[in-house]
Scaffold this motif. Sequence first.
Motif, PDB file in Angstrom:
ATOM      1  N   HIS A   1       0.832  -1.204   0.000  1.00  0.00           N
ATOM      2  CA  HIS A   1       0.000   0.000   0.000  1.00  0.00           C
ATOM      3  C   HIS A   1       0.870   1.260   0.000  1.00  0.00           C
ATOM      4  CE1 HIS A   1      -3.777   2.196   1.087  1.00  0.00           C
ATOM      5  NE2 HIS A   1      -2.888   3.065   1.539  1.00  0.00           N
TER       6      HIS A   1
ATOM      7  N   GLY B   1      -7.590   5.536  -3.228  1.00  0.00           N
ATOM      8  CA  GLY B   1      -8.289   4.533  -4.030  1.00  0.00           C
ATOM      9  C   GLY B   1      -7.339   3.669  -4.824  1.00  0.00           C
TER      10      GLY B   1
ATOM     11  N   THR C   1      -5.534   1.267  -2.438  1.00  0.00           N
ATOM     12  CA  THR C   1      -6.397   0.209  -1.918  1.00  0.00           C
ATOM     13  C   THR C   1      -6.700  -0.829  -2.993  1.00  0.00           C
ATOM     14  OG1 THR C   1      -7.375   1.833  -0.415  1.00  0.00           O
ATOM     15  CG2 THR C   1      -8.531  -0.250  -0.659  1.00  0.00           C
ATOM     16  N   VAL C   2      -6.841  -0.384  -4.244  1.00  0.00           N
ATOM     17  CA  VAL C   2      -7.019  -1.329  -5.344  1.00  0.00           C
ATOM     18  C   VAL C   2      -5.772  -2.195  -5.508  1.00  0.00           C
ATOM     19  CG1 VAL C   2      -7.160  -1.516  -7.874  1.00  0.00           C
ATOM     20  CG2 VAL C   2      -8.746  -0.030  -6.633  1.00  0.00           C
TER      21      VAL C   2
ATOM     22  N   GLY D   1     -10.005  -4.888  -0.630  1.00  0.00           N
ATOM     23  CA  GLY D   1     -10.916  -5.200  -1.734  1.00  0.00           C
ATOM     24  C   GLY D   1     -11.475  -6.600  -1.682  1.00  0.00           C
TER      25      GLY D   1
ATOM     26  N   TYR E   1     -10.732   6.173   1.583  1.00  0.00           N
ATOM     27  CA  TYR E   1     -10.377   4.786   1.288  1.00  0.00           C
ATOM     28  C   TYR E   1     -11.584   4.045   0.707  1.00  0.00           C
ATOM     29  CZ  TYR E   1      -6.305   5.714   4.220  1.00  0.00           C
ATOM     30  OH  TYR E   1      -5.161   6.257   4.754  1.00  0.00           O
TER      31      TYR E   1
ATOM     32  N   TYR F   1     -11.808   3.587  -3.219  1.00  0.00           N
ATOM     33  CA  TYR F   1     -11.732   2.242  -3.781  1.00  0.00           C
ATOM     34  C   TYR F   1     -12.828   2.042  -4.830  1.00  0.00           C
ATOM     35  CZ  TYR F   1     -11.813  -2.814  -4.224  1.00  0.00           C
ATOM     36  OH  TYR F   1     -11.796  -4.097  -4.744  1.00  0.00           O
TER      37      TYR F   1
ATOM     38  N   ARG G   1     -11.525   1.314  -8.434  1.00  0.00           N
ATOM     39  CA  ARG G   1     -11.875  -0.040  -8.852  1.00  0.00           C
ATOM     40  C   ARG G   1     -12.770  -0.008 -10.088  1.00  0.00           C
ATOM     41  NH1 ARG G   1      -9.438  -4.583  -8.305  1.00  0.00           N
ATOM     42  NH2 ARG G   1      -9.795  -4.587 -10.536  1.00  0.00           N
TER      43      ARG G   1
END
Length: 984
Positions: free
Chosen positions: A126, A166, A169-170, A181, A217, A221, A225
Motif C-alpha cells: 500500500h 483509491g 487500496t485497489v 478489496g 479509502y 476504492y 476499482r
Amino acid sequence: MDNRIAPKFFVLPALLFALLPAAYPSDSPRFDGWKQASTDHFRFIYEEESLSQLRDLAAAADGIWEKTARAYSPPPEKTDVLITARTDTVNAFAEGTRHFMGVYANSPLSPEFGFRADWAELVFTHELVHIANFKFQGKQNAAARLFGPFMNVFDIISIPGWMIEGITTVLETELTQGGRGRSPFFELYFKAPTLENDFLDLAEIGKETEPPRGQIYVYGYILARSIADRWGLSALAKIEEVRRSGKSFSASVKEVTGETPERIFRDARIALAKNYSGERTIPEGNIVTPTNKNDYYHMPAAVKKDGIILLRSSEKKDFAAVRWDPAKKEETVLFEAPFADSASLAACDGDLVVAALRTNRFDAMPGLQVSTDLWTWTEKTGLVQLTKGGSLFQPALSRDGKKLVAVEQTGFRYRLTEVSLEDGSKKVLVELPGQSCIQPALSPDGGKLAFLILDGTRARVAAVDMPRYEFAYPVSAATIAAVDNDSGPIIDVAWPHWQADGDLTWASNRRGRLEVWESSKKTNRPCVADPIGAFWAEKTESGVLYASYSASGDILKILPGESWGTVPDFEGPSLPGRIMSFGGLVSDFPAFDAFPAPETESDEKTAGAKIEPHFIDESGDAGQSRYASGFPDAQKAFINLPKPFLWLPNFSYTTLPEDESAWGGGGFALLTGYPMQAASRTPIVAAGAVYFPGVGQVQADLIALLPVYTGTLIGIAGHGFGSIDDDGTERFYDGNALTLSYSLPVASIQRGRDIIDLAAVCGFEAALVRYSDAAFSLNEGPSGASGFTGRLGLDLFREASPLEAAQTTLRASGWIMATGYADMPGRTFISAELDGSGAWGSRTVQAEAGIRTAWFDLPEDHPVPATLAQPGASETGTTYPGRMIFRTAVVFPGMVKTRVYGEKLLQFGKNSAGIDTPDRGTFLNLGFSPEWHLGAEADFEAGRTRMAVGAASELDFESGEGRFSSLSFYITCKLDALLMKSGL
C-alpha cells in the motif's frame, strides 16, 4: 522605555511551532541507537527493538517493488523506510514531499484488512504504491528542483484524496492475496449506504461529516476499482501520466476513460444497487441502539438485564464504556478512556469491567512510546490499572469474572496470555511459532477458550480447553481443535463468541455475505443473517441481539428468538476471496473490458512466497550485493541529520527614524530530519537573512531544534535593527541575541485527556544592544550594552477530564535567573518569574484565572531577559522591579483556543540598579497601574508549548474618565525556556 532586543525578523517561531509535534515518553527495553540496512531498493532505518519486524518487511520488500513497477509505475530506485517500534499502533504512512515510508511495528487485530495476506506484505504494498504515485515514472516537480522538496506538496494536493487512497487500496488487493478489496468487513462501509440509499455525494468525500470513517479509502476504492474494471488496471497509471503533462485530474480522467469522475461514481452506485438488490429480501432486525450520525455502538462486552455493556465511539464524544438500556433508551457512561480499539472492553455478569487502554509517554529513549495495558473498573473502585508496560489487547472475561485472557504482542505476531485479576501477572497461554492468535473468547464457565489463528493466508476459528494445572501452560498445539476454515477454500471469519448454552458462534462470509455461524453438536451452520451483514450475535430473553452496520455507523439490532437458525437459502453477492468490483455488470457497461483471468495455483504459490532479503554492503560497491546470511553484519549506525527541505528568496521592508525606510533582500532555508518516533523528535534547522544595502544592516535568524537524549535542545541566534519609541522620541537600535534552551522531561504521560507533562528546563541568553538618534551600519555606530542571563526552572502542564463534560487545565512555570553585564564586571543580578494559570469548564467554554509575577531589579538601557510578565500588548520596564499581573478570561477550546481576557498590573519594590523608583509610601511600595488591559487572542498550543496572536487595548482611568487607547497587536511564544512577547 523598552530595554529588550526586539528583532523584527523573528517570523520563524511561528513556522517551527507548526512543525513541532506533541510528544510524550517511556521506559521498557534499552535503546541502543538507530541503525540502517539496505536491500536493492530500500534503506531500512530502525532500532534493535524492531529487528523482527524488519526481517519480515525486508523479506518481501524487493519483490513488492517489482510487482508495483509492473502493475503501476516504477517506484524510486531507493526509498527510505522508517520502522517505528514501541508504539502499540497499527498504521503506516508515505511522506509525499521527501518520498519516504514509515511502518508501525504492529499488525491489525480487526478484520477490516482481511487476514488473507501477511500484514507486512499488505501494508508495504500500500505505502510503496503511494511512493510510486508521488514520484510517478521518476518525474521531478520543477518547483521542488528550484525551492526544495517541500514544494512537492502542491503536486499532491492537486489530486483528490479519494483517488490517492483509491489507487493504493485497489493495488494492495491486486498485488497480494488479501487487501481490503476482498474483505467483507470493508464491504460493509459501502453496502450499508447502498441499501439504505444514503450514499455520499462525490463532493462530500473526505469531509468526514458522516460515516463511514476513512471515506477516501472507501469511496476512493469504488472509483479506482470502477476505472480498473471498465478500462483496465493500466488506466490508473495512464490517468497519472496524462495529469503529469499539466492537465487537471478531472480532465485526465476524461481523456483516458471518456467519462468524468462524477459519471463513473454514479455508474458505480447503480452497479452496487443492482448487485445488492436481492439482499433486501432477508428479514431485518429492529435497531436497538441510537442511529445518530457518527455514533458507533460496537459489539457488546456483556448483555445484562439492566442494559448492554459496550463501547461507544463518536466524532463528537470521547470513546466511552457505556451501559445502554434498550427499553428506556438511556445511556449511562461508566467511564471515558483512550481505548486501543473497538474490541477493548470485556465484562462479566457482575459489575467487573476490564479495558485495554493506551498510555503515551516521552520521558525515555528513543521518544514517543505507546503502551496498551489492562485496567479494571467497578462502580466502587473506578478505573484501576492492572498491568504495566505491556502490549495487551482484546481482553476476554469469563461470565463469572474469575478468568481473564488477552492478546499480547510479540514482534509482528500475537499470542494469548492469561492475566491474573489479583496482581496483573501473566502466563503465556497459546503461542504458535510464525502465527498469531487474536480475538479470544472465554466460555461462560471459563473452561474453554475460542480464538482466531492467523498464518498469513487465512484465519481459522479454533478452540481449546483452558489448562487446569500450572505445568499445562502454554497449551500444546496438539490440543487445539479447528472449528472452521482450517482447510479447503479460504473464507473470512472473525469474532468467536460463546453463547450461554455453551455453543460457539462466529462471523463468516462462507455464503457470500457476513452471517453469524454456530458450532452445535459438531455441525457448523448459519444462524443469523441480515441484509447488510451480521458479525456477532447472542441469544437473550428478548430475542436475538446482533451486531451490524448502517449508514450511521456500528449498531445493534434484534430479531425474534425463533429466528435463530432461520436464514435465507440463497448465497450472497460477495463470494469469499472474490475482489469486489463495480463494473462487472456487463449489461450496465457495454464497454466493459473483462479483467484478466485469476492466477493459477502455481502462480499464487509463487506470488505469496517469501523473497530472501538482498542486503547491500553499503561500504562498498552497490553492484557487489550479497544475501544477508549474517544479517546484523549489514547494519550501520544511522544519524538523523537535518537535510534541506525548503529554500526561498526573501524581500523585506522596514521603517527608520524620521519616517525613513529601507528595503532589503535575502533568503530563507529550512532543514529537517526524519520523524523517527511517530512524528516526534525531529531535528529542525531554519535560517533566514535579509541585507539592507541602504543602511548597511542585516536582519538574520538561525533557529535549531535538536533531539538530545530524551530532551530537546533549542537554539536561536539573531541580529535585528529598526526604530523604537523612547518616550515619544524615535531612536535607532540594532541588537544581537543568542538563546539556548534545553528541556528534560521529568514525567510526561498522556492517557486520553488525562495529561501530565513536567520538565526541568535550563536556558542561556546573551544580548548586545546599541541605540542612536540616527541609523548606523552594522560595522559602525556607538558602543552598546551587552549582557547574559542563565535560566533554570520547572515547567508544568496538567490536563484532566474528571467528568464526561468537564475539563481542567493547569499550567505553571517557575524560573530563577542570573544576569550579568559587560560594563558591570563582578556584579550578578538575580531575577525570578512565576507564571501560573488554571482553567475549568466544559469542552466548549471555560473560565480561566491566572497570575504572572516577576522580579527584575536591573539597570536602565541594558538588555532585560525575555519575560512573559507583560500586560496586554504593552511592555514594562524595570522602574518598578516587581510586577504582578492578574488575569481573568473566558476561553473557548478547540484546535485553536480563543480567549477573551482582562488584566490588571500591580507593581512593587524599588530599583537598586540606578533607576529612580517613585516612592508611593505603601507597603513594599505596592501600587496598581491605573489601566485595565482588555484583549482577545488566538492560542495555538501543544502541551507546554504555546504561541498566541492577540490584540489588546488599555482602559485608562487615570484622567478620571475611562477611555480606550488604540488597539495594539502582539505575538507571544513560549518554547521551553525560550520566551518572546512583542508588538506587531
